[in-house]
Every structure is written in structure tokens, then in C-alpha cells.
Design a protein around this motif. Structure first.
Motif, PDB file in Angstrom:
ATOM      1  N   ARG A 204      -3.444 -62.969   2.358  1.00  0.00           N
ATOM      2  CA  ARG A 204      -4.185 -64.064   1.746  1.00  0.00           C
ATOM      3  C   ARG A 204      -5.566 -63.649   1.247  1.00  0.00           C
ATOM      4  NH1 ARG A 204      -2.145 -69.210   3.119  1.00  0.00           N
ATOM      5  NH2 ARG A 204      -0.251 -69.078   4.390  1.00  0.00           N
ATOM      6  N   ASN A 205      -5.997 -62.442   1.598  1.00  0.00           N
ATOM      7  CA  ASN A 205      -7.323 -61.980   1.163  1.00  0.00           C
ATOM      8  C   ASN A 205      -7.252 -61.037  -0.040  1.00  0.00           C
ATOM      9  OD1 ASN A 205      -8.885 -63.251   3.293  1.00  0.00           O
ATOM     10  ND2 ASN A 205      -7.873 -61.813   4.683  1.00  0.00           N
ATOM     11  N   LEU A 206      -6.067 -60.876  -0.590  1.00  0.00           N
ATOM     12  CA  LEU A 206      -5.912 -59.919  -1.689  1.00  0.00           C
ATOM     13  C   LEU A 206      -6.810 -60.258  -2.869  1.00  0.00           C
ATOM     14  CD1 LEU A 206      -2.170 -58.937  -2.261  1.00  0.00           C
ATOM     15  CD2 LEU A 206      -4.052 -57.477  -1.566  1.00  0.00           C
ATOM     16  N   VAL A 207      -7.495 -59.227  -3.343  1.00  0.00           N
ATOM     17  CA  VAL A 207      -8.293 -59.324  -4.563  1.00  0.00           C
ATOM     18  C   VAL A 207      -7.588 -58.579  -5.689  1.00  0.00           C
ATOM     19  CG1 VAL A 207     -10.476 -58.639  -5.632  1.00  0.00           C
ATOM     20  CG2 VAL A 207     -10.471 -59.592  -3.312  1.00  0.00           C
ATOM     21  N   SER A 208      -6.926 -57.456  -5.344  1.00  0.00           N
ATOM     22  CA  SER A 208      -6.256 -56.640  -6.353  1.00  0.00           C
ATOM     23  C   SER A 208      -4.914 -56.170  -5.831  1.00  0.00           C
ATOM     24  CB  SER A 208      -7.119 -55.425  -6.720  1.00  0.00           C
ATOM     25  OG  SER A 208      -6.452 -54.585  -7.643  1.00  0.00           O
ATOM     26  N   LEU A 209      -3.848 -56.397  -6.648  1.00  0.00           N
ATOM     27  CA  LEU A 209      -2.498 -55.924  -6.322  1.00  0.00           C
ATOM     28  C   LEU A 209      -1.969 -55.157  -7.518  1.00  0.00           C
ATOM     29  CD1 LEU A 209       0.072 -55.837  -4.588  1.00  0.00           C
ATOM     30  CD2 LEU A 209       0.744 -58.011  -5.629  1.00  0.00           C
ATOM     31  N   ASP A 210      -1.551 -53.916  -7.277  1.00  0.00           N
ATOM     32  CA  ASP A 210      -1.049 -53.062  -8.354  1.00  0.00           C
ATOM     33  C   ASP A 210       0.306 -52.480  -7.950  1.00  0.00           C
ATOM     34  OD1 ASP A 210      -0.599 -51.385 -10.478  1.00  0.00           O
ATOM     35  OD2 ASP A 210      -2.583 -50.460 -10.436  1.00  0.00           O
ATOM     36  N   LEU A 211       1.371 -52.950  -8.624  1.00  0.00           N
ATOM     37  CA  LEU A 211       2.729 -52.435  -8.393  1.00  0.00           C
ATOM     38  C   LEU A 211       3.289 -51.777  -9.664  1.00  0.00           C
ATOM     39  CD1 LEU A 211       4.263 -55.484  -6.458  1.00  0.00           C
ATOM     40  CD2 LEU A 211       3.181 -53.452  -5.508  1.00  0.00           C
ATOM     41  N   THR A 212       2.423 -51.381 -10.559  1.00  0.00           N
ATOM     42  CA  THR A 212       2.803 -50.877 -11.883  1.00  0.00           C
ATOM     43  C   THR A 212       3.846 -49.758 -11.816  1.00  0.00           C
ATOM     44  OG1 THR A 212       0.616 -51.407 -12.716  1.00  0.00           O
ATOM     45  CG2 THR A 212       1.884 -49.820 -13.994  1.00  0.00           C
ATOM     46  N   GLU A 213       4.804 -49.817 -12.765  1.00  0.00           N
ATOM     47  CA  GLU A 213       5.773 -48.741 -13.019  1.00  0.00           C
ATOM     48  C   GLU A 213       6.698 -48.454 -11.844  1.00  0.00           C
ATOM     49  OE1 GLU A 213       6.397 -46.500 -15.599  1.00  0.00           O
ATOM     50  OE2 GLU A 213       4.911 -47.100 -17.053  1.00  0.00           O
ATOM     51  N   ASN A 214       6.953 -49.436 -11.007  1.00  0.00           N
ATOM     52  CA  ASN A 214       8.048 -49.327 -10.049  1.00  0.00           C
ATOM     53  C   ASN A 214       9.234 -50.072 -10.662  1.00  0.00           C
ATOM     54  OD1 ASN A 214       6.977 -48.009  -7.444  1.00  0.00           O
ATOM     55  ND2 ASN A 214       5.402 -49.519  -7.935  1.00  0.00           N
ATOM     56  N   TYR A 215       9.922 -49.408 -11.594  1.00  0.00           N
ATOM     57  CA  TYR A 215      10.863 -50.104 -12.460  1.00  0.00           C
ATOM     58  C   TYR A 215      12.150 -50.518 -11.754  1.00  0.00           C
ATOM     59  CZ  TYR A 215      12.908 -45.426 -12.786  1.00  0.00           C
ATOM     60  OH  TYR A 215      13.461 -44.206 -12.490  1.00  0.00           O
ATOM     61  N   MET A 216      12.356 -50.067 -10.521  1.00  0.00           N
ATOM     62  CA  MET A 216      13.528 -50.509  -9.764  1.00  0.00           C
ATOM     63  C   MET A 216      13.150 -51.533  -8.703  1.00  0.00           C
ATOM     64  SD  MET A 216      15.755 -46.999  -9.377  1.00  0.00           S
ATOM     65  CE  MET A 216      17.197 -47.912  -8.813  1.00  0.00           C
ATOM     66  N   LEU A 217      11.962 -52.081  -8.843  1.00  0.00           N
ATOM     67  CA  LEU A 217      11.434 -53.056  -7.903  1.00  0.00           C
ATOM     68  C   LEU A 217      11.590 -54.458  -8.478  1.00  0.00           C
ATOM     69  CD1 LEU A 217       9.934 -52.901  -5.148  1.00  0.00           C
ATOM     70  CD2 LEU A 217       7.796 -52.956  -6.427  1.00  0.00           C
ATOM     71  N   THR A 218      11.941 -55.423  -7.633  1.00  0.00           N
ATOM     72  CA  THR A 218      12.124 -56.807  -8.064  1.00  0.00           C
ATOM     73  C   THR A 218      11.221 -57.724  -7.254  1.00  0.00           C
ATOM     74  OG1 THR A 218      14.428 -56.413  -8.669  1.00  0.00           O
ATOM     75  CG2 THR A 218      13.790 -58.689  -8.282  1.00  0.00           C
ATOM     76  N   LEU A 219      10.523 -58.609  -7.951  1.00  0.00           N
ATOM     77  CA  LEU A 219       9.699 -59.627  -7.303  1.00  0.00           C
ATOM     78  C   LEU A 219      10.343 -60.981  -7.563  1.00  0.00           C
ATOM     79  CD1 LEU A 219       7.183 -60.538  -5.778  1.00  0.00           C
ATOM     80  CD2 LEU A 219       5.903 -60.415  -7.926  1.00  0.00           C
TER      81      LEU A 219
END
Length: 924
Positions: free
Chosen positions: A161-176
């Protein structure tokens, strides 16, 4: 002074309170515990130096040691570790060559004081993001980009809940998942500032993002987004970067803007955003990047874009703008360094004000209708590094660009390019290019300035009128750097300087096809991947040294006069990287050697139009990737190679005009029977027996209709580029041999003509509902045309001519709405010709040679509905009949009796005479 003391005391009190709070929080873990947890994490990982492409990468964990001297056991001094008050609060292990699986109970997730975790640019390709990530409740910055995580992002990520920055770039086999994304956004609506999710698989953009009041950066490019984009996000007060490019199915529009926006970068390229661009976009005065390219925007570019004077990057390429000219106000955008105006329906001359863009480094104006002669104003572009002006209607002197000293890429294809003779003194002052593309420029000779180029990587001069010999100095240019040389479709006959091997040590593509080269094959260097000298006058044999080109992916020697046999050493290429082998239309002789190795990567083999003989080599069944096989127009004598049915990728199979023979049937031991086959041509061989009705049931691909049609081709990856090689075949359509230069994957065809097939047309043929072309002509087929052939609803060409078919043409065929060619000539068909739809377009030629057919377009009228029935024989008088009756019978009977008597008398005499003669001859 007193006030300063009070402020100082207040600060000290706050620090004490914070320290007390931290001490309370940190009491659960000692410093030694955290160091031990870090070391356990290190031990759970592997260090793989091939896992990173970052030039600054190094294995940070390699120096971690709990037992070292001089404080080496203090983890706060380890590479990548940040501590505060003796506790680990930051861990930066980006580009550290880490690989392996991170489990949810990994010691890493017990570091509960972590505020920053950066594992970017590693290789966790065997790992999901562990659910244990949710235990790091103090995390502010989480960076897992470029690390090959797979599977679903765990639900527990929404616990941060304290996240300011989240970077999951270029994990092309990842699903959200959408629900997890929604929860994450809701739980961090007041803290989240940066969200980088490029290439993560996400279905939609949550509406709740419009409530993320702190959001400054949202990057969701190439995520597979669809549906409507909540454009209210663009009104977020702190938003500076929005990138949703590369989402083809994402719909939306550019809203009206007010003057208080902080937006600096707006990227919606490659989406389905549409409509016109509002004039109020001119209120985004902080914009420095605007990319609307490859989206269906319409209308015109508003004049208020001239207010965007901070722009450094502007891309509008590939939009659907109305026809427009470059406006004078464009010159106000004089900070632009990258300008993309390709394929935007521009026309007319380039205005002088345009040359105020003196900072431009990359300029794309290709594929428009610009015209006129380029003037010396181009000399204003002294910062220009790349110019793409191809496929317009401009006229330019090539040497105009030689005064732009920083120029590296020159792309002028499809224009009228002239060049004057320049003496050799300019060789020290002209720019050193890396890429020169001058295709279709009406060049007659090689431009002289090329002889002074030492750093070229790509030189493309195809589709010109360059004639004669390749000058000797060409063999000395850029010998260390040149990777691609394309001189195809010119009038070259040879070279001034004969060299058995091309001198470019880094060359990957050499294309000399479609010239008039004669003599022996010029050998490319060992680095070559793409080698084509097709459509020339080359003679001699295939040199055995070609088998040493182990990097070769495409070898195209087609349409020459090569006279040797196929060298057995080609097995070395078949066992390496070769994807395309094209030896079509030479005079190759002998048998096809068993050169095809197990594990071969070959996708295309074309040996057609030679004088090859013998049998089909059994090793072909090892080419598991084979998609195209053409052995047509040879003298191969063999049974049908049913064993090739195991090739599950084979789409095109051509054996036409050979000496194949025998009955075609499926052997019981074969379980796979050409499941991907879309085109088969066995015409003009010696096959006999029934049509291969069992195969009609097995050819699964022909039972489909393709929704998305594309040209069948294979890619050859060369120098980070893909050069497609298109499938092409000869087939008989409309009674004429036709060259299909490119084939759609939706084009399904069966040609069994010119054999000796007999029997009936089997009912099983109705299952091939995707067929576009069916040719069974010039056989010995009998029986009726099955009405069930009306099920072949995609059929465009049907040829049943020159057989022994009888009965009526089924009315069911009228439902073939796409039928453009229909031929049943030279059979024994009867009755009326069907009418309606396509059948009203066919000419006499479709039916000639069937004497009992009637109706339009034939001249024979069927009359009433009884005309098509067989007539009964009657002995009664019929005024329209030619059969004799009445007194004629008496005359005929007298004649018959008289003839019988004379015959008996004469016959007796002659038989007696010749019996005596035969007896006398026998005695001798």
C-alpha cells in the motif's frame, strides 16, 4: 536567533521520535539476522554471466561474505545494499547476472524493512513473482523489469500500500489480472506515482486509475489492451507521461485540454484511437514528446500545434490525415530533433520555413507525394544524422547531401536522383555513411562517392538501371563493416576485378539476383546468411566450397544455367542453419542425394525445372520443419512418397510433370497424413486407379476457411532484420499454366490432372470445404458429378474436362458463389445446363464436346422439361424420325435375303479354294 534555536529543537525532537518509532519497528530483526538473510538469498541464486546484456552489469553478490575481515561481514558495506539505522532498507541487484527460481519462502521476503527492491535485468525465466512479495509491506520502489518473470502477478502485490513506483517492464510472459490490477490501483491511489507495465499482458485499463491523484507516469505500451481507454486520466493534475502505444485494440480519442496540464509526453502510437486532433492540444505547452503515429486519426493537423515550442519528438506517421501541405508555422517548432511525417498524405513542395528546424537529427518524410527539386536550403540541416525521403516525387542531386557532415543514413529510394562527377579531393570531407538506400532511383552507374566510404553497413542499389561491369574499387569499400549488399534488378554483366570470394568479412546479405551476370558463381564470405544470385546467366557447377558457409540461412541459385549435379556436401548446410534451398530452373542432373539431416531447419526446398531423375530421397522425412517442397518438372520416377505425410508442417507439395506412377493409397503403418497441406499438385504423372479418397478425409487444413489471410513466406533473420522469402509455385488455372508469385495461406488447391485416374469422383471430396482450386481434368474418371460437390463453397476454379463423366450437371453447383472458372468439356454429360449466379457467366468453351448437353450458352435448345429425358424407341411412324417404316421394310428385307444367298454361295467357293491352298503350303 531565538527562533532558529526553536526550529533546531523541533527538528531534534522529530528525529528522536522517528528514531524511537524505527527502533520499535526494527526490534524484531537484528543487523546480523538481516545479513544472514541476505547471504541465504545469495546462496539460493545462480550467477549466469549470459543472463544480462547490460554493458555495466557485474555480479554484485560475488563479493558478499559473512566471515570476511576488515568489515566484509557487515552487509551494509556489500555491493547493492543500502542500510539505515543498521537495517537493510534498499537492495539494488539490477544487472547482476542472477538466475534461478525465487520461492515464496525465500529469505529475501523476511527483510521486512526493505523500502527499495531492484532485481531488474536478470534472468528469472523459471520463476513466477513469488506471493511472498506481499510481506514487504514497507516497499516504496519495486523494480522487476527485464527479468523474464512468467505466469500471473500474485494477488499479494496489492498489499504493497506504500508503493510509489512499480516497474514490471518487458516481462512479456507475465500476466496482470484485471481484478488484481484494480485492487493495486485502489490501495495505492494516494501514493503511486510511477507505473511502468510495458509488455505485461493486461486486458484493460482500470477506471479507478482516474482517482490516482499522485500519478506522474503511466506506461502500458504493448500490453494487449482492448476496449475504451478512460481518457479522463489525461486530466490528472500531476500526470507528465502517458504511453499506451502498441495496443491495436485500444480505442479512444484525444480529449479537449485546458491550460493547466503538466503533460510532457503523450504516446498513443499503434492504437485504435481515432477522430480528429483537437485544436486545444496546443494548450499542452509543456509537451516535449507527442507520438500519434500508426493510429487512424483523421482531419488535419491544427495550427495551434505551433504553440508546442518545447517539442523535441513529433511522430504523426501512418495516420489518415486529409491531403495537406507542410504549413509555414512548422518552422516555429525549432527544438525538434526527431520528426516522423512518413505516409501522412503530404503533397507539394517543402516550404522554406521548414528549414528553420536546424536541430533535427532524424527526419522521416518517406511515402508521401512531395515534389520539386531539393534546394541548397537543405544545408541548414547540419545536425542531420538520418534522412528518410524515399518514395516521393522529388528530384535531388546526390551530392547535396555530402555537405551534411553528421549524416549517417541516406534513404532516397523511389525518387529521381542525379549525381555529377566529383573529383577525388572531396574524399576527406564527405560524411562517412553507415546506411545508403538508393533503390529505384533511375541510377545508370555506381555513384563515385561510394569509393571513399569505409564504414558502410548497408548498401542497397537494387531496381536501378546500372549496367555493365561492377567497378574494381567496389571490392575495396567498407571491407570490415559491410553486412548487406543488394544490387539486384539491374543490368550488370560481371565485374572488372574477378575475385573468387567476396572481400567483405562481415557480410551477411549478398543479393545479386535479376541481373545478367555470366561465368561462375561468386562465393560470399563465411559470415553470409542470405545469398541470392538467382535470375542471371551463371554457368558451371555448384562449387563444393559453398558447403562451408555454415551460417547460411538462404541459398538461392534459381533461374541460371548451372549444369552440375547436386553436391552431397550440402548435407553440412542441411545440418546447420539453412532454411531456404532454391535451385529451381537450372539444368541440374543426376539423382537427389540423401543430404537432409535429422534436425534440419529447412523450411523451403525447390528443385523444380531441372533434369533430376531417380527416386525421392528418404532423408526428406527428417526435415520436420519443411513447409514447401517443389520437385516438379523433372524426370523423377517413383511411387507416391506417402511417407512424407509425417511432415506435420508441410503446406505446399508439388510433384507435377514427372514420372511418378502407381496407385495412391495410405499405408496402414502411417499415422500422420499431411495435416497442414494446403496445396498439392500431382498433375501430369502416371498415377492410376481410384482418386486418393482416403487422403481427402485426412487433409485437415483444406477443411478450414482462414479468417486472417496472409502471404505464405519464411523469414530469414539477418543483421537484426527479417528478409521474407515468399513461396511461389506454377499451377494450372483457367486452363493456363500460371505463376503464383505469392501465395495466400487461405489458397487451398488440389491438382490431380493429366494422370490415368479412373472410377468415380468420391463423395469424400466434399469435405475439402476450403478448396479454391480443384483440377481433375485429363483423366479417365467416369460416373456422375456428385451433387455434394456443391459443399465446396470456397471453390473458385473447377476443371473436370477430358474425362468420361456422364449424367447431368448437378443443380447444386449453382450455390458455388465464388466459382469463376468451370470446365466440363469433352465428357459424356447430358441434359440442361444449370442456370443462376455464376453459371450465367460461363461461355461455350466450358461445355463443348458434350453432345447431349443443352441450354444456354449452347445453341442447342432443351425445349420443354421432357427434352432432357432419354427418348423411347418406337416402331410407329414418326414424321421426324430417320428410322425406316412401311414399304421401305419390304425393300430392305428383299435385299437382305438376296445378299444372304449370294454370301453363302460365294463363301462356300472361297473357303474350299483357300483350304486347298493352305493345305498345299503346309505340306511344303
Amino acid at each position: 536567533m531565538e527562533k532558529s534555536i526553536h526550529v533546531l529543537m523541533l527538528i531534534l525532537v522529530l528525529l528522536v521520535l522517528e528514531s524511537a518509532s524505527l527502533a520499535s519497528d526494527f526490534s524484531s530483526l537484528s543487523h546480523a539476522d538481516e545479513c544472514s538473510l541476505l547471504f541465504q538469498f545469495k546462496e539460493s541464486m545462480s550467477v549466469n554471466k549470459s543472463a544480462s546484456v547490460d554493458s555495466h552489469a557485474y555480479p554484485k553478490v560475488a563479493s558478499w561474505n559473512l566471515n570476511g575481515s576488515d568489515g566484509a561481514g557487515n552487509c551494509c558495506l556489500w555491493d547493492g545494499v543500502e542500510c539505515r539505522f543498521g537495517h537493510v532498507i534498499g537492495l539494488d541487484l539490477s544487472s547482476s547476472f542472477l538466475s534461478g527460481t525465487i520461492s515464496s519462502n525465500n529469505s529475501l521476503f523476511n527483510l521486512i524493512h526493505l523500502r527499495t527492491l531492484n532485481l531488474a535485468n536478470n534472468d528469472f525465466s523459471s520463476s513466477q513473482i513469488p506471493s511472498g512479495i506481499g510481506r514487504l509491506s514497507q516497499l516504496i520502489n519495486l523494480n522487476l523489469s527485464y527479468s523474464f518473470f512468467t505466469g500471473e502477478v500474485p494477488k499479494q502485490i496489492s498489499h504493497l500500500r506504500n508503493l510509489v513506483s512499480l516497474d514490471l517492464t518487458e516481462n512479456y510472459m507475465l500476466t496482470l489480472q484485471g481484478s488484481d490490477f484494480q485492487n493495486l490501483v485502489q490501495n495505492t491511489s494516494e501514493t503511486l506515482r510511477e507505473l511502468f507495465l510495458s509488455m505485461v499482458n493486461i486486458d484493460f485499463v482500470p477506471d479507478s486509475l482516474v482517482n490516482s491523484s499522485s500519478l506522474t507516469s503511466l506506461v502500458m505500451s504493448f500490453c494487449g489492451l482492448s476496449g475504451d481507454f478512460p481518457t479522463s486520466i489525461l486530466y490528472l493534475q500531476k500526470l507528465q507521461l502517458l504511453d499506451v502505444g502498441g495496443n491495436d485494440n485500444l480505442t479512444g480519442y484525444i480529449p479537449e485540454f485546458h491550460g493547466n496540464s503538466e503533460l510532457k509526453q503523450l504516446i498513443v502510437a499503434g492504437t485504435n484511437f481515432q477522430g480528429s486532433i483537437p485544436a486545444s492540444i496546443g494548450n499542452l505547452t509543456h509537451l516535449n514528446v507527442l507520438d500519434l503515429s500508426e493510429s487512424p486519426f483523421t482531419g488535419t493537423l491544427p495550427a495551434l500545434v505551433s504553440n508546442l515550442t518545447q517539442l523535441t519528438y513529433l511522430s504523426l506517421g501512418g495516420t489518415n490525415f486529409d491531403r495537406w501541405k507542410l504549413p509555414d508555422w512548422f518552422g516555429k517548432l525549432n527544438k525538434i530533433t526527431h520528426l516522423y511525417l512518413y505516409d501522412v498524405n503530404l503533397y507539394g513542395e517543402i516550404p522554406l520555413s521548414f528549414f528553420n528546424l536546424t536541430q533535427v537529427e532524424v527526419l522521416h518524410l518517406e511515402e508521401n507525394q512531395l515534389e520539386g527539386e531539393l534546394s541548397s536550403s537543405w544545408l541548414n540541416f547540419q545536425n542531420l544524422e538520418k534522412i528518410y525521403l524515399g518514395y516521393n516525387n522529388v528530384t535531388a542531386n546526390l551530392y547535396l547531401f555530402l555537405s551534411l557532415k553528421k549524416l549517417k543514413t541516406l534513404f532516397l529510394s523511389g525518387n529521381n536522383i542525379t549525381h555529377s562527377v566529383i573529383d577525388s579531393h572531396i574524399n576527406g570531407t564527405q560524411p562517412q555513411f553507415t546506411n545508403i538506400v538508393l533503390a529505384s532511383c533511375n541510377l545508370k552507374v555506381f555513384p563515385e562517392f561510394l569509393r571513399f566510404q569505409h564504414h558502410l553497413e548497408k548498401l542497397i542499389l537494387d531496381y536501378n538501371n546500372i549496367e555493365g561491369l561492377i567497378p574494381g574499387w567496389m571490392w575495396n569499400i567498407s571491407t570490415e563493416t559491410l553486412t548487406e549488399l543488394t544490387l539486384s534488378h539491374n543490368l550488370l554483366v560481371g565485374s572488372e576485378q574477378h575475385s573468387p570470394v567476396a572481400p567483405w568479412v562481415s557480410l551477411q546479405t549478398l543479393d545479386l539476383s535479376h541481373n545478367m551476370l555470366h561465368g561462375k558463381i561468386l562465393m560470399p564470405p563465411p559470415t553470409t546468411k542470405y545469398f541470392s544470385v538467382s535470375n542471371n546467366n551463371l554457368t558451371g557447377g555448384i562449387p563444393p566450397s559453398i558447403c562451408d558457409l555454415l551460417s547460411l540461412q538462404l541459398l538461392d541459385l534459381s533461374f541460371n544455367n548451372i549444369t552440375s549435379s547436386i553436391p552431397p556436401c550440402l548435407e553440412k548446410l542441411s545440418n546447420s542453419n539453412l532454411t531456404v534451398l532454391n535451385l529451381r530452373s537450372n539444368t541440374l542432373h543426376g539423382t537427389i542425394p540423401n543430404i537432409f539431416a535429422n534436425g534440419s531447419k529447412l523450411q523451403v526446398i525447390d528443385l523444380s525445372e531441372n533434369i533430376l531423375e531417380g527416386q525421392v530421397p528418404r532423408s526428406l522425412e527428417d526435415c520436420k520443419s519443411l513447409r514447401f517442397l517443389d520437385l516438379g518438372y523433372n524426370f523423377i520416377e517413383d511411387l507416391f512418397p506417402s511417407w512424407l505425410g509425417v511432415l506435420s508442417e508441410l503446406q505446399v507439395f508439388i510433384l507435377r510433370f514427372n514420372k511418378f506412377h502407381g496407385i495412391i493409397r495410405i499405408p496402414s503403418k502411417i499415422k500422420v497424413n499431411f495435416p497442414a497441406l494446403g496445396i498439392i499438385d500431382l498433375s501430369y504423372n502416371l498415377f492410376y486407379g481410384d482418386l486418393p479418397h482416403q487422403y481427402f478425409l485426412e487433409w485437415l487444413a483444406m477443411k478450414e476457411t482462414k479468417a486472417n489471410a496472409y502471404y505464405m513466406e519464411t523469414d530469414v533473420a539477418v543483421a537484426q532484420m527479417h528478409r521474407p522469402f515468399s513461396f511461389s509455385v506454377q499451377m494450372t488455372s483457367k486452363g493456363v499454366k500460371m505463376e503464383y508469385v505469392r501465395i495466400l495461406n487461405a489458397f487451398f488447391a488440389v491438382d490431380l490432372s493429366g494422370n490415368m485416374f479412373s472410377g468415380k469422383i468420391p463423395e469424400s471430396i466434399k469435405t475439402l470445404t476450403g478448396l479454391r482450386l480443384l483440377n481433375l481434368s485429363n483423366n479417365e474418371l467416369s460416373g456422375a458429378i456428385p451433387p455434394s460437390m456443391g459443399n465446396l463453397i470456397s471453390l473458385e476454379s473447377l476443371d473436370l474436362s477430358s474425362n468420361k463423366l456422364y449424367g447431368m450437371i448437378p443443380q447444386d453447383l449453382v450455390q458455388l458463389n465464388f466459382l469463376a472458372v468451370f470446365n466440363v468439356s469433352n465428357n459424356n454429360l447430358t441434359g440442361p445446363i444449370p442456370h443462376g449466379k455464376q453459371f450465367d457467366t460461363f461461355s461455350n468453351n466450358s461445355y463443348m464436346g458434350n453432345h447431349a448437353l443443352c441450354g444456354s450458352p449452347l445453341s442447342m435448345n432443351c425445349g420443354d422439361s421432357e427434352a432432357s429425358k432419354p427418348q423411347k424407341v418406337s416402331l410407329e411412324e414418326d414424321p421426324e424420325s430417320d428410322f425406316p417404316n412401311g414399304i421401305d421394310w419390304v425393300v430392305i428385307l428383299i435385299g437382305v435375303v438376296t445378299g444372304l444367298v449370294i454370301g453363302l454361295v460365294c463363301g462356300d467357293y472361297l473357303s474350299t479354294k483357300y483350304y486347298r491352298w493352305f493345305s498345299q503350303r503346309s505340306r511344303r
